[in-house]
Every structure is written in structure tokens, then in C-alpha cells.
Design a protein around this motif. Sequence first.
Motif, PDB file in Angstrom:
ATOM      1  N   ASN A  74      47.966   8.303  -9.870  1.00  9.48           N
ATOM      2  CA  ASN A  74      47.305   9.584 -10.170  1.00  9.48           C
ATOM      3  C   ASN A  74      47.400   9.925 -11.660  1.00  9.48           C
ATOM      4  OD1 ASN A  74      46.622   9.968  -7.482  1.00  9.48           O
ATOM      5  ND2 ASN A  74      48.512  11.062  -7.010  1.00  9.48           N
ATOM      6  N   ALA A  75      48.538   9.574 -12.279  1.00  3.33           N
ATOM      7  CA  ALA A  75      48.665   9.797 -13.725  1.00  3.33           C
ATOM      8  C   ALA A  75      47.640   8.965 -14.492  1.00  3.33           C
ATOM      9  CB  ALA A  75      50.081   9.453 -14.183  1.00  3.33           C
ATOM     10  N   ALA A  76      47.430   7.739 -14.038  1.00  2.32           N
ATOM     11  CA  ALA A  76      46.421   6.891 -14.684  1.00  2.32           C
ATOM     12  C   ALA A  76      45.025   7.479 -14.510  1.00  2.32           C
ATOM     13  CB  ALA A  76      46.481   5.482 -14.094  1.00  2.32           C
ATOM     14  N   ASN A  77      44.744   8.052 -13.338  1.00  5.87           N
ATOM     15  CA  ASN A  77      43.442   8.703 -13.130  1.00  5.87           C
ATOM     16  C   ASN A  77      43.247   9.864 -14.105  1.00  5.87           C
ATOM     17  OD1 ASN A  77      42.785   6.987 -11.057  1.00  5.87           O
ATOM     18  ND2 ASN A  77      43.502   8.359  -9.447  1.00  5.87           N
ATOM     19  N   ALA A  78      44.312  10.635 -14.332  1.00  3.84           N
ATOM     20  CA  ALA A  78      44.215  11.749 -15.281  1.00  3.84           C
ATOM     21  C   ALA A  78      43.978  11.244 -16.707  1.00  3.84           C
ATOM     22  CB  ALA A  78      45.489  12.589 -15.224  1.00  3.84           C
ATOM     23  N   LEU A  79      44.646  10.168 -17.091  1.00  2.00           N
ATOM     24  CA  LEU A  79      44.421   9.580 -18.419  1.00  2.00           C
ATOM     25  C   LEU A  79      43.001   9.055 -18.548  1.00  2.00           C
ATOM     26  CD1 LEU A  79      47.790   7.649 -18.807  1.00  2.00           C
ATOM     27  CD2 LEU A  79      47.088   9.662 -20.100  1.00  2.00           C
TER      28      LEU A  79
END
Length: 617
Positions: free
Chosen positions: A384-389
Amino acid sequence: MIFLRPEILYYLLPPFFILFALLLTQKETQEHYFSDEVMKKLKVGTDTFTLRTRNIFLFLVGLLIVLALAEPVIEDGTVEVKSKSADIMLALDISDSMLAEDVYPNRLSFAKQKAIDLLKLAPDERIGIVAFAKNSYLVSPMSFDHNAVSFLLRQLNTDSITEKGTDLLALLKVANETIKTKSKKYLLLLSDGGDKDDFSAEISYAKEKNIVVFILGIGTKKGAPVKKEDGTFVKYKGDIIVSKLNEDIASLATSSSGVYIQSVKSSADIKAMLSEIDSISEQKELKSETINKFIPLFYYPLGLALFLLLIATSSLYKKVQVTSPLLVLFLALAGFSQNARAGLLDFMELDKAKKAYEVGDFNTSGKIYSEYGEQFQDSFSLYNAANALYKQELYNEAIETYEKSSFEDNISNANKHGNIGNAYVKKRTPESLEKALKSYETSLDLHEDKDIRENLEAVKKALEKQKKEQEKKEDKKQDKQDDKENEEKQDKDSDEKKDSQDGKKSDEKEESEEKQEAKEDKDNKSDQKSDEEKSQEQKEQEKKQEKEKKKLEELEKDKKEDPKEEKSGAPLVDGQENMSDAEEEKWIQKLNAQQNTFMYMLGENKLDEETNDEKPW
């Protein structure tokens, strides 16, 4: 502080107190037979917790658990929640032309599937269904019950209405009567557009009744025959009719402030349509509710209960020599309690990150997911952090974070590699496209996905295009280099030629001077010629002319003696066997002139023969 479930206290605390009162006042079995003095002599001095002490600990543990179940909280204000919706009337074309199979399995089934996808993607909207052909009929009024609407939608077919044709004006009238609102009315039309070219009447009516028309075009420009249930095709005057998508219907959407979108195989068209409807429509408030906000406190009594339970079930000594190990255990448990508290609060942080992502605050969401994922090595949080980035267009950081996550199931791993491929594509470099291609292939090896397959084909086309452009650039570069070399060579040749010309001019000048001197010498010699030499030359010319005349007389004599050779040598003129002297002389001169060039003429004739026999290919 208040309890959200006070009934638990009322029902559990009284029997709980009674039970532990009995346990705490109960004597051990051996105490019924021996006095206290005898028991002190019989007991082994282990200095461990007595039964009563353990029961007291267990009583406190039970009491704290009951308090945690009652959900103690602190009030933190109120929040007003409003329910809004844009009422959408969905109109489905069920005329015979919707049986054309230019989309799979046919236009009608394809349109019904699109409508069902719309119901799934818009769970909070009120949606109604209208079926239309020549006439229009209400299938379902505005409703939030999407399951019932889907059921009615699946039952529609071309036999539901007996009249054939497509009348959009009748549809607009039904929509106007069905949608009960004073503000704008929204109509989503799924149709192939029919056969009409002029929609001025429909546009005028839509503007008059304040109807905004959104159109999803079903079908293709190429079209297909209309197949009946018995397998035959619809004919008109003996010819099979080919029904095509009528794009002129787009004028109805654009003129009524709506949007026209042509359907595609994926759900991208429905998502785009919903996005346009949300941006254009004026959502009205259906209901509002005020909700109290609370700060939960249940983890405090629960954590303390677990700590006391650990002490009650252990065999701790009361002597001083075991104080240090007990202190170490207490500190370890204190550290564990902090982690336990953090674990209990994790859902709050993750929920905060999720809400931040939904409202578009990708920076806050990414930080929370990243910190949690790094701390607890949680792959889903890192994903999910990668999706936000990725949403922040930080594609390098997104790729690194995606690669840190690892899943056991193939679908999650496939989605991870698919998103890595998307991030590489966004970098828009040849190297990144190659890496994107490998990521998509890895994703498809794990799990087949239509969208990723389409992305893979698009990347392949982009790589081929870049390769062609690179070849063109290299060719242009090579051409420029060749031109430059040619220019340098020409400059070099011109310099050499110039030098040679300069030398040649000097040689010519010297040669001309020598010729001038030779000419002057010749003129001097010619002047010295005597008159005798001139008279001798004239005599030689007269002798030459007499020899030529004798040859002509001999040739004329031979022709008179052999008439056959005369005929073969030259054609007859006007059917006469004899020629005039002038004509004879003319033919003789022509033959003599041809003798010097006979082989050349033969070669030309042969060339003409080869040309006449040339093959077409």
C-alpha cells in the motif's frame, strides 16, 4: 469516561463477585483435618504463592477482562455523516439491432453486463431501469436495492417489447415522467444509436425538460448482420441488413451537457462514465446523521489483566535473592506491554492511512504504511505504501517498495509485478520499458489478467516503435556522416583540380606560345610555296575524279548485263523494271554510304528484334 456496553457490567459482575467470594473463603482440603500449628509443621518451606494469593490474582484478572468487554471510552466530539446520491435512470436499448454480434456475445448481452458493472461500481447511487425500442417501459424505479435491479436487468431481451424500431423521443418522455425531481435529471443510455441521423427533436426536448443524457455507444463502426433466434438474418428487400454503430447520437449527449463514450471490452468505459457523472451531476442529500466520536480505552485493563495472569500462573519466590530475576521479567513485560499497546493501536493507524489514501492525501498515507511495514515487516502495508508513492509519481521509490513486499499467494504477487511494470512504463525510457515487459510477463506467469495482458501488448508496440525511431535516427546520422565525408572529399578534389588547372593553364600558356611560333614558321613556309606545287595538286585531283567516273560506268554496265541482281539489289519504283539515271545514281550513293556503317545497323536491327520479343514481367 463511559462504557459503550454497560449491560455487560450488569450481567457479569454480580455472578463474578459471588463465584470468587466462595473461592476466596474456601479452605484447603487438609485444613479441615489439621490445625494451623500442625499445618505449618507439615508444609515444605517453598515460599511460593499460596492458593488464596493466586485466587486474588485471578479475581483481579477476571474483573479487568469484564471491564475491557464493557468497552470503556472517552467522548471526543461528534461527526455529521450525510448520505448523498445522484439519481440515475439507466435506459437499455432492446431493439432487434442489439442482436448484432460485432461485440461478444452480442450487443444486448454486452450492454446488460455493462449495466451490471455500473451497479457494482456505484453502490451508493439510486438507479432505475428503462427498456426501450419503439416504445419505452419502466422496468425498475429508482432504488438502492441493486440486487433486485440486477435481477430484473438480466431478464430483459428483444422479446420483452413487440414493437420494433428505436424511438429516443419516447424514451426521454418516460424518463421525464419517472424521475421525480425539480433539478436536473440524469439519463444513462446504452444503445447502438439506431438509424436516425437528425436528433434535433430529442435535443430540444432534453433541453426543455432539463434532462442530461449520458450515452455509452454499444457496437462497432464496421457493424454486423442482425441474427434472429432461428439462425437467419434480418433482411430488407431481399438484402441482409448490416447494423453499424450510429455515432451521430453523440450530438444528443453533447448538446444536453452530457458525455458520449464508446464502449470497450474492459470496465474502463464504465469507470470513466461514472467519473463524468460524478463531476457533472448535482448530488442531493438524502439523509444526515450525527455520530459521536470516542477514544477507546479497553486496551489498558486488558493489558493489565494479561500481566497479572502471567504472575498468577508462575512460581515466583518471595525471597530477596530472586528479586533481580523478577525485576528483569517485569522490565521485559513492560517493554512487551508497549509493543502490545502498539499492536492494539495498529488498526487505528492503518485505518487513518486508508482514509488518507481515499481522500487523495497520498503523502500521509504512504508514510504511515511505510513506517508500519518497515517496523513489522508487513508486506501488505509495504504494498500500500508503494501504491501511495506511485500516486505521487515517485516511481523509483515505488518500485523499491514494491520489491520489498512478498506474498504467499500467486494473485498478490502477480498484482505486485503488474504494478512494478506500470511504474517502469511511467518512467518512459527504453530501459524502463524493457523492465516493464519482464515484470508484466512475470505477472502473467503467476496469474492471467486481461488488463495486464493489454498493458504487455502496448509495451511491445511501444518498444517496436522506439526501435524503428532509433533505426531512423541512426540512418540519418549515417547519412549526415556520409554527406560530410562526401563534402570533404569534394573539397579535397576541388582543391586538387584547382591546383591541376593552375598547372594546366601554365602548360597551355607555354603550349600556345609554342603553337604561335610554329604557326608563324608555317606561314612563312606557306608563303614560300611555288606556283608549281599548286598546279601539281590540281592535276592529282583531276585524276582522282576520272577514276571515280570510270567506276560508276563499270557498275552501270554490270547492272544492265544482270537484271536479276538489279531487282534484288534495289526495289522497283512504281512497278517499273528500269530506273531513271538520277534514281540509279541516288541508290548507288546510298549503298556506298551504308557500307561504312553496316555492322552498326545490323546491331540496331537485332536490338529491335530483342525488344519486340520482350516478356511482360
